[in-house]
Design a protein around this motif. Structure first.
Motif, PDB file in Angstrom:
ATOM      1  N   LEU A 194       0.859  -1.190   0.000  1.00 20.48           N
ATOM      2  CA  LEU A 194       0.000   0.000   0.000  1.00 20.48           C
ATOM      3  C   LEU A 194       0.892   1.235   0.000  1.00 20.48           C
ATOM      4  O   LEU A 194       1.749   1.397   0.884  1.00 20.48           O
ATOM      5  CB  LEU A 194      -0.884  -0.004   1.257  1.00 20.48           C
ATOM      6  N   HIS A 195       0.697   2.077  -0.995  1.00 24.21           N
ATOM      7  CA  HIS A 195       1.413   3.348  -1.063  1.00 24.21           C
ATOM      8  C   HIS A 195       0.399   4.488  -0.928  1.00 24.21           C
ATOM      9  O   HIS A 195      -0.778   4.324  -1.269  1.00 24.21           O
ATOM     10  CB  HIS A 195       2.181   3.478  -2.381  1.00 24.21           C
ATOM     11  N   LEU A 196       0.872   5.614  -0.440  1.00 20.97           N
ATOM     12  CA  LEU A 196      -0.009   6.747  -0.150  1.00 20.97           C
ATOM     13  C   LEU A 196       0.557   8.001  -0.810  1.00 20.97           C
ATOM     14  O   LEU A 196       1.743   8.312  -0.625  1.00 20.97           O
ATOM     15  CB  LEU A 196      -0.062   6.931   1.376  1.00 20.97           C
ATOM     16  N   GLU A 197      -0.287   8.707  -1.565  1.00 21.96           N
ATOM     17  CA  GLU A 197       0.136   9.974  -2.171  1.00 21.96           C
ATOM     18  C   GLU A 197      -0.589  11.116  -1.468  1.00 21.96           C
ATOM     19  O   GLU A 197      -1.817  11.103  -1.354  1.00 21.96           O
ATOM     20  CB  GLU A 197      -0.187   9.993  -3.679  1.00 21.96           C
ATOM     21  N   LEU A 198       0.163  12.104  -1.039  1.00 19.69           N
ATOM     22  CA  LEU A 198      -0.403  13.242  -0.300  1.00 19.69           C
ATOM     23  C   LEU A 198      -0.618  14.407  -1.260  1.00 19.69           C
ATOM     24  O   LEU A 198       0.313  14.819  -1.952  1.00 19.69           O
ATOM     25  CB  LEU A 198       0.557  13.682   0.810  1.00 19.69           C
ATOM     26  N   GLY A 199      -1.818  14.944  -1.321  1.00 15.25           N
ATOM     27  CA  GLY A 199      -2.078  16.108  -2.178  1.00 15.25           C
ATOM     28  C   GLY A 199      -1.873  15.770  -3.643  1.00 15.25           C
ATOM     29  O   GLY A 199      -1.028  16.366  -4.315  1.00 15.25           O
ATOM     30  N   ALA A 216      -4.768   7.930  -2.697  1.00 12.18           N
ATOM     31  CA  ALA A 216      -4.423   9.324  -3.018  1.00 12.18           C
ATOM     32  C   ALA A 216      -5.322  10.260  -2.213  1.00 12.18           C
ATOM     33  O   ALA A 216      -6.540  10.221  -2.345  1.00 12.18           O
ATOM     34  CB  ALA A 216      -4.598   9.570  -4.521  1.00 12.18           C
ATOM     35  N   VAL A 217      -4.685  11.086  -1.381  1.00  9.91           N
ATOM     36  CA  VAL A 217      -5.419  12.029  -0.529  1.00  9.91           C
ATOM     37  C   VAL A 217      -5.413  13.392  -1.197  1.00  9.91           C
ATOM     38  O   VAL A 217      -4.362  13.863  -1.656  1.00  9.91           O
ATOM     39  CB  VAL A 217      -4.739  12.146   0.854  1.00  9.91           C
ATOM     40  N   GLU A 218      -6.581  14.047  -1.224  1.00 12.43           N
ATOM     41  CA  GLU A 218      -6.653  15.394  -1.804  1.00 12.43           C
ATOM     42  C   GLU A 218      -7.842  16.122  -1.164  1.00 12.43           C
ATOM     43  O   GLU A 218      -8.958  15.603  -1.182  1.00 12.43           O
ATOM     44  CB  GLU A 218      -6.810  15.320  -3.327  1.00 12.43           C
ATOM     45  N   ARG A 219      -7.585  17.296  -0.623  1.00 10.56           N
ATOM     46  CA  ARG A 219      -8.669  17.976   0.088  1.00 10.56           C
ATOM     47  C   ARG A 219      -9.468  18.921  -0.804  1.00 10.56           C
ATOM     48  O   ARG A 219     -10.440  19.515  -0.337  1.00 10.56           O
ATOM     49  CB  ARG A 219      -8.116  18.723   1.298  1.00 10.56           C
ATOM     50  N   VAL A 220      -9.060  19.077  -2.064  1.00  8.93           N
ATOM     51  CA  VAL A 220      -9.816  19.935  -2.987  1.00  8.93           C
ATOM     52  C   VAL A 220     -10.538  19.026  -3.991  1.00  8.93           C
ATOM     53  O   VAL A 220      -9.919  18.497  -4.924  1.00  8.93           O
ATOM     54  CB  VAL A 220      -8.887  20.931  -3.705  1.00  8.93           C
ATOM     55  N   PRO A 221     -11.847  18.815  -3.829  1.00  5.86           N
ATOM     56  CA  PRO A 221     -12.565  17.873  -4.698  1.00  5.86           C
ATOM     57  C   PRO A 221     -12.525  18.262  -6.163  1.00  5.86           C
ATOM     58  O   PRO A 221     -12.535  17.394  -7.038  1.00  5.86           O
ATOM     59  CB  PRO A 221     -14.005  17.929  -4.172  1.00  5.86           C
ATOM     60  N   ASP A 222     -12.459  19.546  -6.425  1.00  5.58           N
ATOM     61  CA  ASP A 222     -12.423  20.038  -7.794  1.00  5.58           C
ATOM     62  C   ASP A 222     -11.194  19.517  -8.545  1.00  5.58           C
ATOM     63  O   ASP A 222     -11.253  19.195  -9.738  1.00  5.58           O
ATOM     64  CB  ASP A 222     -12.391  21.571  -7.721  1.00  5.58           C
ATOM     65  N   ALA A 223     -10.070  19.412  -7.844  1.00  9.83           N
ATOM     66  CA  ALA A 223      -8.860  18.836  -8.437  1.00  9.83           C
ATOM     67  C   ALA A 223      -8.961  17.307  -8.425  1.00  9.83           C
ATOM     68  O   ALA A 223      -8.641  16.641  -9.416  1.00  9.83           O
ATOM     69  CB  ALA A 223      -7.630  19.294  -7.661  1.00  9.83           C
ATOM     70  N   MET A 224      -9.437  16.776  -7.309  1.00 10.62           N
ATOM     71  CA  MET A 224      -9.469  15.321  -7.145  1.00 10.62           C
ATOM     72  C   MET A 224     -10.320  14.640  -8.208  1.00 10.62           C
ATOM     73  O   MET A 224      -9.978  13.548  -8.693  1.00 10.62           O
ATOM     74  CB  MET A 224     -10.001  14.979  -5.751  1.00 10.62           C
TER      75      MET A 224
END
Ligand SMILES: C[S@@+](CC[C@H](N)C(=O)[O-])C[C@H]1O[C@@H](n2cnc3c(N)ncnc32)[C@H](O)[C@@H]1O
Length: 259
Positions: A56-61, A82-90
């Motif tokens: 398991l690998h994790l990508e931040l932002g 993949a973690v991303e707090r801006v849904p528009d980008a995600m």
């Protein structure tokens, strides 16, 4: 149609943040197989999502996900969260992965600081942090994704010898991050101030591809978790003093954040 849970939790939160993007919700719904809607419930069980999973690998932002899609495609036996707090980008990242037919990636509409509730200790073997926001003012230094508070979080998520792969265009942030990593007991490898000096190297992110076109050098390192990281990380994170990053690329970073 969206189910009730999705309506309640995700849609309300996302709508509040994204009032100007009326088509966001249907776009997210079309990619919902790739969305981890309740990631806290997967804590300690992430690998069960991918038959034959070998890590398991994790990508931040992850932003718009060029790196996410290419990295997942290159290693189908690795599950990439993949973690991303801006849904528009995600949602752009999700569409890329869906269009590529990828099964080994999941997206989390969360803040990086919540990862301790989402992943069990030692569950993540590798963390990617690419072109994180520089937060140039000293008073904002704790928000940098390479600040000691975050490094301690990553040390808890990774097993011994687990790795952080860090890339940035920002020289002062890179230097500051190396100081924090060393002080927190991480072993640094593959440190370079010009990753693409000999031609394109590795999978590029969206930001990186743009910087590469402009001839901006890219800094990269791999930080390896040692036994010392947990010992050093036992107390409260140190107070960050005189941590301002005064440099032209920080101005650029600010402009990128506002774009
Ligand atoms: C400068 S962009 C880089 C995007 C991508 N990694 C790339 O290189 O193209 C930084 C991204 O990280 C996200 N981000 C920053 N801090 C975050 C946090 N604490 N939690 C989740 N996402 C974060 C931002 O929303 C933004 O999409």
């Amino acid at each position: 149609m969206l189910n009730a849970d999705f309506e309640c939790r995700n849609v309300v939160m996302i709508k509040m943040r994204m009032r100007k993007k009326p088509n966001l919700i249907p776009r997210l719904e079309r990619c919902r197989d790739l969305l981890a809607e309740k990631p806290e419930q997967l804590r300690g069980r992430w690998r069960e999502l991918l038959p034959g999973c070998r890590g398991l690998h994790l990508e931040l932002g992850c932003g718009k996900g060029r790196f996410t899609a290419e990295t997942a495609a290159a290693a189908p036996e690795i599950l990439l969260a993949a973690v991303e707090r801006v849904p528009d980008a995600m949602v752009v990242a999700m569409e890329r992965c869906r269009d590529a037919g990828l099964r080994n990636v999941r997206f989390l509409d969360r803040d990086v600081k919540d990862c301790g509730e989402i992943f069990a200790p030692g569950e993540v073997e590798r963390i990617y942090t690419n072109f994180c926001d520089p937060w140039p003012k000293s008073r904002d230094a704790k928000h940098r994704l390479t600040a000691p508070g975050f490094l301690r979080l990553y040390a808890a998520l990774l097993p011994p010898a687990g790795e952080i792969h860090f890339k940035t265009d920002n020289g002062p942030l890179f230097a500051w991050s190396q100081e924090q990593l060393r002080a927190e007991g991480w072993e640094l490898r593959e440190v370079t101030d010009d990753l693409h000096a000999g031609g394109p190297a590795g999978v590029m992110t969206d930001y990186e591809a743009k910087f590469y076109q402009q001839g901006v050098p890219i800094h990269r390192l791999v930080a390896v978790r040692t036994a010392a990281t947990l010992d050093l990380g036992a107390g409260a994170p140190p107070r960050l003093r005189d941590a301002g990053l005064a440099d032209a690329r920080c101005k650029q970073g600010k402009e990128d954040q506002e774009a």
